[in-house]
Design a protein around this motif. Structure first.
Motif, mmCIF file in Angstrom:
data_model
loop_
_atom_site.group_PDB
_atom_site.id
_atom_site.type_symbol
_atom_site.label_atom_id
_atom_site.label_comp_id
_atom_site.label_asym_id
_atom_site.label_seq_id
_atom_site.Cartn_x
_atom_site.Cartn_y
_atom_site.Cartn_z
ATOM 1 N N ILE A 123 0.713 -1.211 0.095
ATOM 2 C CA ILE A 123 -0.092 -0.113 -0.050
ATOM 3 C C ILE A 123 0.915 1.260 0.072
ATOM 4 C CG2 ILE A 123 -1.788 1.201 1.192
ATOM 5 C CD1 ILE A 123 -1.841 -1.812 2.796
ATOM 6 N N TYR A 124 0.868 1.992 -1.216
ATOM 7 C CA TYR A 124 1.820 3.010 -1.258
ATOM 8 C C TYR A 124 1.343 4.026 -2.413
ATOM 9 C CZ TYR A 124 6.824 4.973 -1.058
ATOM 10 O OH TYR A 124 7.726 5.683 -1.158
ATOM 11 N N PHE A 125 2.036 5.363 -2.437
ATOM 12 C CA PHE A 125 1.895 6.072 -3.411
ATOM 13 C C PHE A 125 2.722 5.699 -4.674
ATOM 14 C CE2 PHE A 125 0.477 9.042 -0.440
ATOM 15 C CZ PHE A 125 1.381 9.089 0.864
ATOM 16 N N GLY A 144 10.495 4.828 -4.429
ATOM 17 C CA GLY A 144 10.677 4.966 -3.171
ATOM 18 C C GLY A 144 10.967 3.960 -2.143
ATOM 19 N N ARG A 145 10.294 3.916 -1.292
ATOM 20 C CA ARG A 145 10.728 3.073 -0.052
ATOM 21 C C ARG A 145 10.207 1.593 -0.317
ATOM 22 N NH1 ARG A 145 13.246 4.429 4.376
ATOM 23 N NH2 ARG A 145 13.642 6.717 4.720
ATOM 24 N N CYS A 146 9.633 1.307 -1.525
ATOM 25 C CA CYS A 146 9.027 0.091 -1.641
ATOM 26 C C CYS A 146 9.828 -0.897 -3.062
ATOM 27 C CB CYS A 146 7.345 0.192 -2.200
ATOM 28 S SG CYS A 146 6.554 0.529 -0.673
ATOM 29 N N ASP A 195 -6.616 10.493 -2.384
ATOM 30 C CA ASP A 195 -7.206 9.592 -1.357
ATOM 31 C C ASP A 195 -6.616 10.106 -0.039
ATOM 32 O OD1 ASP A 195 -8.225 7.975 -3.603
ATOM 33 O OD2 ASP A 195 -6.429 6.641 -3.772
ATOM 34 N N TRP A 196 -5.168 10.169 -0.265
ATOM 35 C CA TRP A 196 -4.330 10.520 1.171
ATOM 36 C C TRP A 196 -5.003 11.814 1.753
ATOM 37 C CZ3 TRP A 196 -1.835 7.414 3.950
ATOM 38 C CH2 TRP A 196 -1.017 7.973 4.839
ATOM 39 N N GLN A 197 -5.462 12.716 1.065
ATOM 40 C CA GLN A 197 -5.915 14.024 1.661
ATOM 41 C C GLN A 197 -7.309 13.736 2.424
ATOM 42 O OE1 GLN A 197 -3.773 16.447 1.744
ATOM 43 N NE2 GLN A 197 -2.536 15.465 0.086
ATOM 44 N N LEU A 254 -6.791 6.943 5.613
ATOM 45 C CA LEU A 254 -5.723 6.000 5.537
ATOM 46 C C LEU A 254 -4.542 6.365 6.440
ATOM 47 C CD1 LEU A 254 -5.366 5.148 1.790
ATOM 48 C CD2 LEU A 254 -5.582 3.658 3.520
ATOM 49 N N LYS A 255 -4.564 7.658 6.474
ATOM 50 C CA LYS A 255 -3.475 8.184 7.287
ATOM 51 C C LYS A 255 -3.550 7.990 8.811
ATOM 52 C CE LYS A 255 -0.776 12.548 8.135
ATOM 53 N NZ LYS A 255 0.617 12.289 7.837
ATOM 54 N N LYS A 256 -4.980 8.131 9.176
ATOM 55 C CA LYS A 256 -5.446 7.781 10.763
ATOM 56 C C LYS A 256 -5.287 6.554 11.037
ATOM 57 C CE LYS A 256 -8.803 11.216 12.064
ATOM 58 N NZ LYS A 256 -8.998 11.695 10.386
ATOM 59 N N GLY A 261 1.180 7.403 10.753
ATOM 60 C CA GLY A 261 0.424 8.098 9.949
ATOM 61 C C GLY A 261 1.338 8.089 8.614
ATOM 62 N N GLN A 262 1.977 7.153 8.042
ATOM 63 C CA GLN A 262 2.689 7.458 6.813
ATOM 64 C C GLN A 262 2.614 6.051 6.009
ATOM 65 O OE1 GLN A 262 6.648 8.820 8.154
ATOM 66 N NE2 GLN A 262 5.983 10.518 6.867
ATOM 67 N N LEU A 263 2.965 6.121 4.943
ATOM 68 C CA LEU A 263 3.100 4.886 3.980
ATOM 69 C C LEU A 263 4.249 4.773 3.700
ATOM 70 C CD1 LEU A 263 -0.009 5.527 1.484
ATOM 71 C CD2 LEU A 263 0.062 4.193 3.435
ATOM 72 N N TYR A 308 19.510 11.065 0.924
ATOM 73 C CA TYR A 308 19.102 11.307 -0.385
ATOM 74 C C TYR A 308 17.918 11.806 -0.572
ATOM 75 C CZ TYR A 308 17.164 9.592 -4.904
ATOM 76 O OH TYR A 308 16.228 9.443 -6.348
ATOM 77 N N LEU A 309 16.976 11.226 0.110
ATOM 78 C CA LEU A 309 15.247 11.803 0.320
ATOM 79 C C LEU A 309 15.405 13.052 0.633
ATOM 80 C CD1 LEU A 309 13.826 8.514 1.508
ATOM 81 C CD2 LEU A 309 13.543 9.397 -0.591
ATOM 82 N N LYS A 310 16.094 13.512 1.796
ATOM 83 C CA LYS A 310 16.105 15.078 2.191
ATOM 84 C C LYS A 310 16.550 16.021 0.954
ATOM 85 C CE LYS A 310 16.696 14.859 7.228
ATOM 86 N NZ LYS A 310 15.790 13.195 7.158
ATOM 87 N N MET A 311 17.449 15.502 0.378
ATOM 88 C CA MET A 311 18.023 16.228 -0.900
ATOM 89 C C MET A 311 16.870 16.649 -1.959
ATOM 90 S SD MET A 311 19.364 15.966 -4.320
ATOM 91 C CE MET A 311 19.696 14.352 -4.403
ATOM 92 N N ILE A 312 16.248 15.283 -2.527
ATOM 93 C CA ILE A 312 15.334 15.106 -3.622
ATOM 94 C C ILE A 312 13.962 16.029 -3.164
ATOM 95 C CG2 ILE A 312 13.605 13.402 -4.355
ATOM 96 C CD1 ILE A 312 16.224 13.059 -5.829
ATOM 97 N N TYR A 313 13.651 15.800 -1.776
ATOM 98 C CA TYR A 313 12.339 16.363 -1.646
ATOM 99 C C TYR A 313 12.296 17.842 -0.817
ATOM 100 C CZ TYR A 313 9.722 12.264 -2.241
ATOM 101 O OH TYR A 313 8.991 10.972 -2.785
ATOM 102 N N GLN A 314 13.566 18.233 -0.380
ATOM 103 C CA GLN A 314 13.818 19.544 0.487
ATOM 104 C C GLN A 314 14.751 20.418 -0.143
ATOM 105 O OE1 GLN A 314 14.411 18.237 4.437
ATOM 106 N NE2 GLN A 314 12.314 18.026 4.934
ATOM 107 N N ASN A 315 15.674 19.768 -0.892
ATOM 108 C CA ASN A 315 16.986 20.716 -1.488
ATOM 109 C C ASN A 315 17.544 20.508 -2.917
ATOM 110 O OD1 ASN A 315 18.557 22.887 -1.087
ATOM 111 N ND2 ASN A 315 20.035 21.542 0.126
#
Ligand SMILES: N[C@@H](CCC(=O)N[C@@H](CSC(=S)NCCc1ccccc1)C(=O)NCC(=O)O)C(=O)O
Length: 209
Positions: free
Chosen positions: A6-8, A12-14, A37-39, A43-45, A50-52, A103-110
């Motif tokens: 169950i994922y986006f 990623g992490r799958c 769906d996620w919004q 599913l988050k609850k 609170g994450q996938l 890697y993820l911090k760079m990809i998603y935040q910088n």
């Protein structure tokens, strides 16, 4: 066992567990969660943190991607031959997780401002894995022991992503370069890696790679 991810819509992490299941001849279903769906929030609850991703093995549900890799390792004998090998496999997987988070911090935040510095630091960060591989059977086999483990799938997935980010990143690491090719050409894994299911799935959720 009836496996479900169950994922986006992302590797990623799958992707490491998808490679593991494909290589082990295991079947699985994908429950793709859209951002709409996620919004909605249900599913988050329901998610422990609170994450996938979420993972189902029959009526059993699990969260945390590294816990999923370890469940699959226990189900498919991919966790070494004794406690010492298992602990070395954990040491490698924790190191993969450390680099994945950077890697993820760079990809998603910088990405725009941080990619160059991230790539410049790769020789240091990948050098650790070259030396780890060299310490086992001269780097000619797997990262720990005489058989493949879940850490191999996680490391190869992360290296695949880095080869997209920086195609020359393994040019100074002949053992890692041969290792990625060797593992990726295992027949069932090669079939998966050449499938549209793999090729058409974006590496990350924000379209950057
Ligand atoms: N430790 C968990 C982490 C799970 C996770 O990060 N899930 C993300 C999706 S997977 C992923 S790698 N997203 C990027 C997360 C990230 C952003 C910036 C820096 C580092 C990571 C998620 O559910 N986001 C939605 C939300 O939290 O509402 C695991 O390994 O499964």
């Amino acid at each position: 066992p009836e496996y479900t991810i169950i994922y986006f819509n992302a590797r990623g992490r799958c992707e490491a567990m998808r490679m593991l299941m494909a290589d082990q001849g295991a079947q699985w279903k994908e429950e793709v969660v859209t951002s709409d769906d996620w919004q909605k929030g249900d599913l988050k609850k329901a998610a422990v943190y609170g994450q996938l991703p979420g993972f189902k093995d029959g009526d059993f549900t699990l969260y945390q991607s590294n816990a999923m890799l370890r469940l699959l390792a226990r189900n498919h004998d991919l966790y070494g031959k004794n406690p010492r090998e298992a602990s070395l496999i954990d040491m490698v997987n924790d190191g993969v997780e450390d680099l994945r988070l950077k890697y993820l911090k760079m990809i998603y935040q910088n990405y725009e401002n941080g990619k160059d510095d991230y790539v410049k630091a790769l020789p240091t960060n990948l050098g650790h894995f070259e030396r780890l591989l060299a310490s086992n059977n001269e780097g000619k086999g797997f990262v720990v022991g005489a058989h493949i483990s879940f850490a191999d799938y996680n490391l190869v997935d992360l290296l695949h992503n880095h080869l997209v980010l920086a195609p020359d990143c393994l040019s100074g690491f002949p053992l890692l370069c041969a290792y990625v090719k060797r593992i990726s050409s295992r027949p069932k894994l090669e079939a998966y890696l050449s499938s549209d299911a793999h090729k058409k799935r974006p590496i990350n959720g924000n379209g950057k790679q």
